[in-house]
Design a protein around this motif. Structure first.
Motif, PDB file in Angstrom:
ATOM      1  N   MET A  92      -3.276  22.414   3.712  1.00  0.00           N
ATOM      2  CA  MET A  92      -3.066  23.591   2.897  1.00  0.00           C
ATOM      3  C   MET A  92      -3.857  23.432   1.587  1.00  0.00           C
ATOM      4  N   PRO A  93      -4.622  24.433   1.179  1.00  0.00           N
ATOM      5  CA  PRO A  93      -5.376  24.321  -0.071  1.00  0.00           C
ATOM      6  C   PRO A  93      -4.439  24.395  -1.277  1.00  0.00           C
ATOM      7  N   PRO A  94      -4.887  23.856  -2.403  1.00  0.00           N
ATOM      8  CA  PRO A  94      -4.043  23.953  -3.602  1.00  0.00           C
ATOM      9  C   PRO A  94      -3.820  25.419  -3.968  1.00  0.00           C
ATOM     10  N   PRO A  95      -2.708  25.711  -4.614  1.00  0.00           N
ATOM     11  CA  PRO A  95      -2.412  27.108  -4.924  1.00  0.00           C
ATOM     12  C   PRO A  95      -3.343  27.734  -5.959  1.00  0.00           C
ATOM     13  N   PHE A  96      -3.995  26.910  -6.794  1.00  0.00           N
ATOM     14  CA  PHE A  96      -4.875  27.449  -7.829  1.00  0.00           C
ATOM     15  C   PHE A  96      -6.216  26.744  -7.786  1.00  0.00           C
ATOM     16  N   GLU A  97      -7.278  27.526  -7.925  1.00  0.00           N
ATOM     17  CA  GLU A  97      -8.624  26.974  -7.996  1.00  0.00           C
ATOM     18  C   GLU A  97      -8.815  26.193  -9.293  1.00  0.00           C
ATOM     19  N   ARG A  98      -8.313  26.746 -10.377  1.00  0.00           N
ATOM     20  CA  ARG A  98      -8.379  26.076 -11.677  1.00  0.00           C
ATOM     21  C   ARG A  98      -7.057  26.279 -12.415  1.00  0.00           C
ATOM     22  N   HIS A  99      -6.718  25.273 -13.174  1.00  0.00           N
ATOM     23  CA  HIS A  99      -5.483  25.295 -13.950  1.00  0.00           C
ATOM     24  C   HIS A  99      -5.853  25.009 -15.404  1.00  0.00           C
ATOM     25  N   VAL A 100      -5.466  25.889 -16.305  1.00  0.00           N
ATOM     26  CA  VAL A 100      -5.775  25.762 -17.723  1.00  0.00           C
ATOM     27  C   VAL A 100      -4.483  25.417 -18.461  1.00  0.00           C
ATOM     28  N   PHE A 101      -4.490  24.267 -19.124  1.00  0.00           N
ATOM     29  CA  PHE A 101      -3.334  23.857 -19.913  1.00  0.00           C
ATOM     30  C   PHE A 101      -3.684  23.998 -21.388  1.00  0.00           C
ATOM     31  N   VAL A 102      -2.876  24.757 -22.106  1.00  0.00           N
ATOM     32  CA  VAL A 102      -3.090  24.997 -23.535  1.00  0.00           C
ATOM     33  C   VAL A 102      -1.946  24.333 -24.290  1.00  0.00           C
ATOM     34  N   CYS A 103      -2.304  23.422 -25.201  1.00  0.00           N
ATOM     35  CA  CYS A 103      -1.267  22.757 -25.983  1.00  0.00           C
ATOM     36  C   CYS A 103      -0.602  23.761 -26.920  1.00  0.00           C
ATOM     37  N   THR A 104       0.706  23.840 -26.820  1.00  0.00           N
ATOM     38  CA  THR A 104       1.491  24.693 -27.709  1.00  0.00           C
ATOM     39  C   THR A 104       2.563  23.858 -28.413  1.00  0.00           C
ATOM     40  N   ASN A 105       2.339  22.542 -28.439  1.00  0.00           N
ATOM     41  CA  ASN A 105       3.309  21.641 -29.045  1.00  0.00           C
ATOM     42  C   ASN A 105       3.562  21.986 -30.512  1.00  0.00           C
ATOM     43  N   ARG A 106       4.831  21.900 -30.901  1.00  0.00           N
ATOM     44  CA  ARG A 106       5.214  22.178 -32.284  1.00  0.00           C
ATOM     45  C   ARG A 106       5.879  20.930 -32.866  1.00  0.00           C
ATOM     46  N   VAL A 134      -7.143  21.978 -21.707  1.00  0.00           N
ATOM     47  CA  VAL A 134      -7.658  21.117 -20.650  1.00  0.00           C
ATOM     48  C   VAL A 134      -7.742  21.943 -19.368  1.00  0.00           C
ATOM     49  N   VAL A 135      -8.894  21.879 -18.710  1.00  0.00           N
ATOM     50  CA  VAL A 135      -9.111  22.616 -17.473  1.00  0.00           C
ATOM     51  C   VAL A 135      -9.161  21.619 -16.313  1.00  0.00           C
ATOM     52  N   TYR A 136      -8.322  21.860 -15.321  1.00  0.00           N
ATOM     53  CA  TYR A 136      -8.306  21.056 -14.102  1.00  0.00           C
ATOM     54  C   TYR A 136      -8.658  21.935 -12.915  1.00  0.00           C
ATOM     55  N   PRO A 137      -9.315  21.381 -11.884  1.00  0.00           N
ATOM     56  CA  PRO A 137      -9.329  19.966 -11.542  1.00  0.00           C
ATOM     57  C   PRO A 137     -10.420  19.144 -12.219  1.00  0.00           C
ATOM     58  N   THR A 185     -15.210  33.558 -23.511  1.00  0.00           N
ATOM     59  CA  THR A 185     -16.365  32.704 -23.207  1.00  0.00           C
ATOM     60  C   THR A 185     -15.977  31.591 -22.242  1.00  0.00           C
ATOM     61  N   ILE A 186     -14.849  30.927 -22.490  1.00  0.00           N
ATOM     62  CA  ILE A 186     -14.401  29.855 -21.588  1.00  0.00           C
ATOM     63  C   ILE A 186     -14.121  30.421 -20.205  1.00  0.00           C
ATOM     64  N   VAL A 187     -13.471  31.575 -20.151  1.00  0.00           N
ATOM     65  CA  VAL A 187     -13.166  32.179 -18.849  1.00  0.00           C
ATOM     66  C   VAL A 187     -14.457  32.497 -18.098  1.00  0.00           C
ATOM     67  N   GLU A 188     -15.395  33.164 -18.748  1.00  0.00           N
ATOM     68  CA  GLU A 188     -16.637  33.547 -18.070  1.00  0.00           C
ATOM     69  C   GLU A 188     -17.506  32.342 -17.732  1.00  0.00           C
ATOM     70  N   GLU A 189     -17.793  31.538 -18.741  1.00  0.00           N
ATOM     71  CA  GLU A 189     -18.728  30.432 -18.538  1.00  0.00           C
ATOM     72  C   GLU A 189     -18.160  29.316 -17.668  1.00  0.00           C
ATOM     73  N   HIS A 190     -16.941  28.887 -17.962  1.00  0.00           N
ATOM     74  CA  HIS A 190     -16.381  27.747 -17.233  1.00  0.00           C
ATOM     75  C   HIS A 190     -15.615  28.161 -15.981  1.00  0.00           C
ATOM     76  N   LEU A 191     -14.628  29.016 -16.172  1.00  0.00           N
ATOM     77  CA  LEU A 191     -13.768  29.327 -15.030  1.00  0.00           C
ATOM     78  C   LEU A 191     -14.479  30.140 -13.963  1.00  0.00           C
ATOM     79  N   VAL A 192     -15.335  31.075 -14.356  1.00  0.00           N
ATOM     80  CA  VAL A 192     -16.038  31.912 -13.379  1.00  0.00           C
ATOM     81  C   VAL A 192     -17.365  31.276 -12.951  1.00  0.00           C
ATOM     82  N   GLN A 193     -18.191  30.874 -13.916  1.00  0.00           N
ATOM     83  CA  GLN A 193     -19.533  30.371 -13.611  1.00  0.00           C
ATOM     84  C   GLN A 193     -19.596  28.858 -13.350  1.00  0.00           C
TER      85      GLN A 193
END
Length: 111
Positions: free
Chosen positions: A1-15, A68-71, A86-94
């Motif tokens: 079974m393939p992973p559920p997401f092609e890319r996973h973006v984690f954004v630090c929201t630590n307070r 952080v962008v995985y994988p 820009t990150i979405v277009e350049e990294h996640l899409v392209q």
């Protein structure tokens, strides 16, 4: 079974408590950056294959809002809401990391 997401973006929201010498991504705009990623993925119809999640501390506070962008394991620092499209277009899409936002240790590892 393939992973559920092609890319996973984690954004630090630590307070951290006010006055902490390290600061924190939440007060630097982490929550707004995460919301911008979610909105951009939705707007482009990408949210079925890509996911933006809040992350706890990723211990890179000195670099500003951390993303952080995985994988790939690509680390971005100092990310602002206006950088998200820009990150979405350049990294996640392209598939090309956005060089100007890479954390210094990430740049060295890719040489």
């Amino acid at each position: 079974m393939p992973p559920p997401f092609e890319r996973h973006v984690f954004v630090c929201t630590n307070r951290r408590p006010d006055g902490n010498p390290k600061g924190c991504c939440a007060t630097k705009g982490g929550e707004e950056v995460r919301a911008a990623f979610k909105a951009e993925l939705d707007k482009r119809g990408l949210k079925r294959g890509m996911r933006a999640n809040a992350a706890g501390c990723v211990d890179t506070c000195a670099f500003g809002v951390s993303v952080v962008v995985y994988p790939e394991g690509t680390w971005y620092g100092g990310v602002k809401v206006e950088d998200v499209p820009t990150i979405v277009e350049e990294h996640l899409v392209q598939g090309r990391p956005v060089e100007r936002l890479l954390m210094p240790f990430n740049k060295k590892a890719e040489r």
